[in-house]
Design a protein around this motif. Structure first.
Motif, short mmCIF file in Angstrom:
data_model
loop_
_atom_site.label_atom_id
_atom_site.label_comp_id
_atom_site.label_asym_id
_atom_site.label_seq_id
_atom_site.Cartn_x
_atom_site.Cartn_y
_atom_site.Cartn_z
N ASN A 298 0.83 -1.21 0.00
CA ASN A 298 0.00 0.00 0.00
C ASN A 298 0.86 1.26 0.00
N VAL A 299 1.92 1.23 0.79
CA VAL A 299 2.85 2.38 0.83
C VAL A 299 3.51 2.55 -0.54
N MET A 300 3.91 1.43 -1.14
CA MET A 300 4.56 1.49 -2.45
C MET A 300 3.61 2.02 -3.52
N GLN A 301 2.32 1.70 -3.43
CA GLN A 301 1.37 2.18 -4.43
C GLN A 301 1.24 3.70 -4.36
N ILE A 302 1.28 4.26 -3.16
CA ILE A 302 1.25 5.72 -2.99
C ILE A 302 2.52 6.33 -3.59
N LEU A 303 3.65 5.70 -3.28
CA LEU A 303 4.93 6.18 -3.83
C LEU A 303 4.94 6.10 -5.35
N ILE A 304 4.37 5.03 -5.90
CA ILE A 304 4.32 4.87 -7.36
C ILE A 304 3.51 5.98 -8.01
N ILE A 305 2.36 6.33 -7.40
CA ILE A 305 1.53 7.42 -7.94
C ILE A 305 2.33 8.72 -7.98
N PHE A 306 3.08 8.97 -6.91
CA PHE A 306 3.90 10.18 -6.85
C PHE A 306 5.00 10.16 -7.92
N LEU A 307 5.69 9.02 -8.05
CA LEU A 307 6.78 8.91 -9.03
C LEU A 307 6.26 9.00 -10.46
N VAL A 308 5.04 8.48 -10.69
CA VAL A 308 4.43 8.60 -12.02
C VAL A 308 4.15 10.08 -12.32
N PHE A 309 3.63 10.79 -11.32
CA PHE A 309 3.31 12.21 -11.52
C PHE A 309 4.55 13.04 -11.83
N VAL A 310 5.58 12.94 -10.98
CA VAL A 310 6.79 13.75 -11.18
C VAL A 310 7.58 13.28 -12.39
N GLY A 311 7.33 12.03 -12.83
CA GLY A 311 8.01 11.52 -14.01
C GLY A 311 7.32 11.88 -15.31
N GLY A 312 6.15 12.53 -15.23
CA GLY A 312 5.43 12.96 -16.43
C GLY A 312 4.47 11.95 -16.98
N GLY A 313 3.98 11.02 -16.13
CA GLY A 313 3.07 10.00 -16.61
C GLY A 313 1.65 10.48 -16.79
N TYR A 314 1.25 11.49 -16.02
CA TYR A 314 -0.11 12.01 -16.12
C TYR A 314 -0.18 13.25 -17.01
N ILE A 315 0.74 14.19 -16.77
CA ILE A 315 0.82 15.39 -17.59
C ILE A 315 2.29 15.63 -17.91
N ALA A 316 2.53 16.28 -19.03
CA ALA A 316 3.92 16.57 -19.43
C ALA A 316 4.45 17.70 -18.57
N LEU A 317 5.47 17.41 -17.77
CA LEU A 317 6.07 18.42 -16.90
C LEU A 317 7.34 18.94 -17.54
N THR A 318 7.42 20.25 -17.70
CA THR A 318 8.64 20.87 -18.21
C THR A 318 9.49 21.33 -17.03
N GLY A 319 10.55 22.04 -17.29
CA GLY A 319 11.42 22.50 -16.21
C GLY A 319 10.77 23.59 -15.39
N ASN A 320 11.46 24.03 -14.34
CA ASN A 320 11.00 25.11 -13.47
C ASN A 320 9.66 24.81 -12.81
N ASN A 321 9.53 23.60 -12.25
CA ASN A 321 8.32 23.23 -11.52
C ASN A 321 8.51 23.41 -10.01
N GLY A 322 9.60 24.05 -9.63
CA GLY A 322 9.93 24.17 -8.22
C GLY A 322 11.01 23.17 -7.86
N ALA A 323 11.83 23.53 -6.88
CA ALA A 323 12.99 22.69 -6.52
C ALA A 323 12.56 21.29 -6.12
N PHE A 324 11.47 21.18 -5.35
CA PHE A 324 11.04 19.88 -4.85
C PHE A 324 10.67 18.93 -5.99
N PHE A 325 9.85 19.41 -6.91
CA PHE A 325 9.40 18.55 -8.01
C PHE A 325 10.52 18.26 -9.00
N ASP A 326 11.41 19.22 -9.20
CA ASP A 326 12.54 18.98 -10.10
C ASP A 326 13.46 17.90 -9.56
#
Length: 383
Positions: A298-326
């Motif tokens: 269950n913990v890993m599934q939450i982590l996977i959702i986060f990694l998919v998001f920051v990796g551009g799986g849901y929307i295309a993320l370009t640079g300058n998204n803030g230090a944390f997300f970069d």
């Protein structure tokens, strides 16, 4: 060991619900998101023909010459762009038209040319601005030359008048080298589904323990190390085959552009799959209780959702998204996977793919060593 690999692959295939999910779901996402979000990718959908430019003439002789050059450039045959000019008298009325209709306005204001455009429109105003700016810089350069070398400046001005082509050059880019929404999600959604192969080895091992199959394998004399490595290998093969099927459907049925080399995406998928499946096998080696495995999953599934998001799986993320997300994006395997494929397909740069393969090989060796060490501890426990 080969028998265990074969049995594990067959068990995974018999789970038809999951197998169909792994193959069909990424294809579905690629088709839906690729069509739905096609307007958010510039690509080659922007036409530079008949761009309307409104203008007000309050200019000096110099700015009128610059504007005349802009008009002459637009009249040349064979261009991939053209301008239509509409003269205005009222500056306020023209500005209001820019606000409402996303028009482009040039105000010849003495020795300056004031440029107005709507912030909701980017491509065409940027093109017009770059063109006007190029002409202005050319004239400014000639003016500066007059102060230093009048004779040379006169020759430069003559050459400029003879060929307005020299004010700037245009290069046509093949549509195959432009990332479209279908092309982007054709990679990102296949990468997304790789994360979900995490479940297969984890619950495969749990099922074997519940049915005492693991104990029978141990009694037969097969070491735990070989059993876990067989599960690791089998799930990599199963996941790779599922990915290749989805990839082929996207390429030949939907028409996603994956470049001319059909092996790029399957190669990039290998280190990604190896990492995800390896982590699942390591967890199954360390944790024996089914309840604890469920919590960890269950913990890993939450982590996977986060990694998919920051990796551009849901929307295309370009640079300058803030230090944390970069920073988070740099640790997402999906981000590595996307960059490796995109660089190879659209920039003919295989360095990212090669680096990803090397990183995947190193991590796979580390996983192999981890499994070997901890599974031997398990063997000693039973002894």
């Amino acid at each position: 060991m080969l028998a265990i690999i074969k049995a594990t692959i067959l068990d995974n295939i018999r789970d038809r619900k999951n197998t169909m999910f792994y193959i069909i779901f990424p294809v579905f996402l690629v088709f839906v998101l690729g069509n739905l979000l096609s307007g958010t990718f510039g690509g080659n959908n922007v036409s530079y023909k008949n761009i309307e430019i409104r203008y007000i003439d309050d200019g000096s002789e110099n700015t009128r010459k610059i504007f005349k050059t802009l008009q002459d450039i637009s009249k040349q045959d064979g261009k991939e762009f053209s301008f239509r000019f509409t003269k205005d008298v009222s500056l306020d009325k023209a500005k209001d038209d820019v606000r409402k209709n996303k028009s482009i306005l040039l105000h010849l204001n003495g020795d300056k040319i004031d440029f107005y455009s709507n912030s909701d429109s980017i491509s065409k105003p940027s093109f017009v601005f770059a063109t006007v700016n190029s002409i202005c810089r050319k004239y400014n350069a000639v003016t500066a030359m007059y102060k230093i070398n009048p004779q040379g400046a006169m020759q430069s001005a003559k050459n400029a008048e003879e060929s307005t082509e020299k004010y700037f050059t245009t290069t046509k880019i093949s549509s195959n080298n432009v990332t479209t929404a279908m092309g982007y999600y054709g990679v990102a959604e296949i990468g997304l589904i790789i994360f979900y192969f995490f479940n297969m080895p984890l619950y495969s091992v749990i099922e074997y323990r519940k049915n005492n199959i693991k104990d029978r394998i141990r009694i037969s004399g097969i070491p735990s190390r070989r059993y876990y490595l067989a599960v690791y290998t089998a799930n990599i093969i199963y996941a790779e085959v599922c990915i290749v099927i989805s990839y082929l459907v996207c390429k030949f049925v939907i028409g996603v552009n994956y470049g001319n080399n059909i092996f790029i995406l399957p190669l990039a998928a290998l280190p990604f799959i190896s990492i995800i499946v390896g982590i699942a096998v390591m967890i199954s080696v360390l944790i024996k209780k089914e309840e604890t495995v469920g919590v960890v999953n269950n913990v890993m599934q939450i982590l996977i959702i986060f990694l998919v998001f920051v990796g551009g799986g849901y929307i295309a993320l370009t640079g300058n998204n803030g230090a944390f997300f970069d920073i988070a994006g740099k640790i997402s395997p999906l981000k590595w996977f996307n960059e490796a494929v995109f660089k190879s397909v659209y920039a003919a740069d295989n360095s990212y793919l090669i680096n990803f393969l090397i990183v995947g090989a190193v991590i796979s060796v580390m996983i192999y060593l981890f499994i070997s060490v901890f599974s031997r501890m398990e063997e000693k426990y039973y002894e």
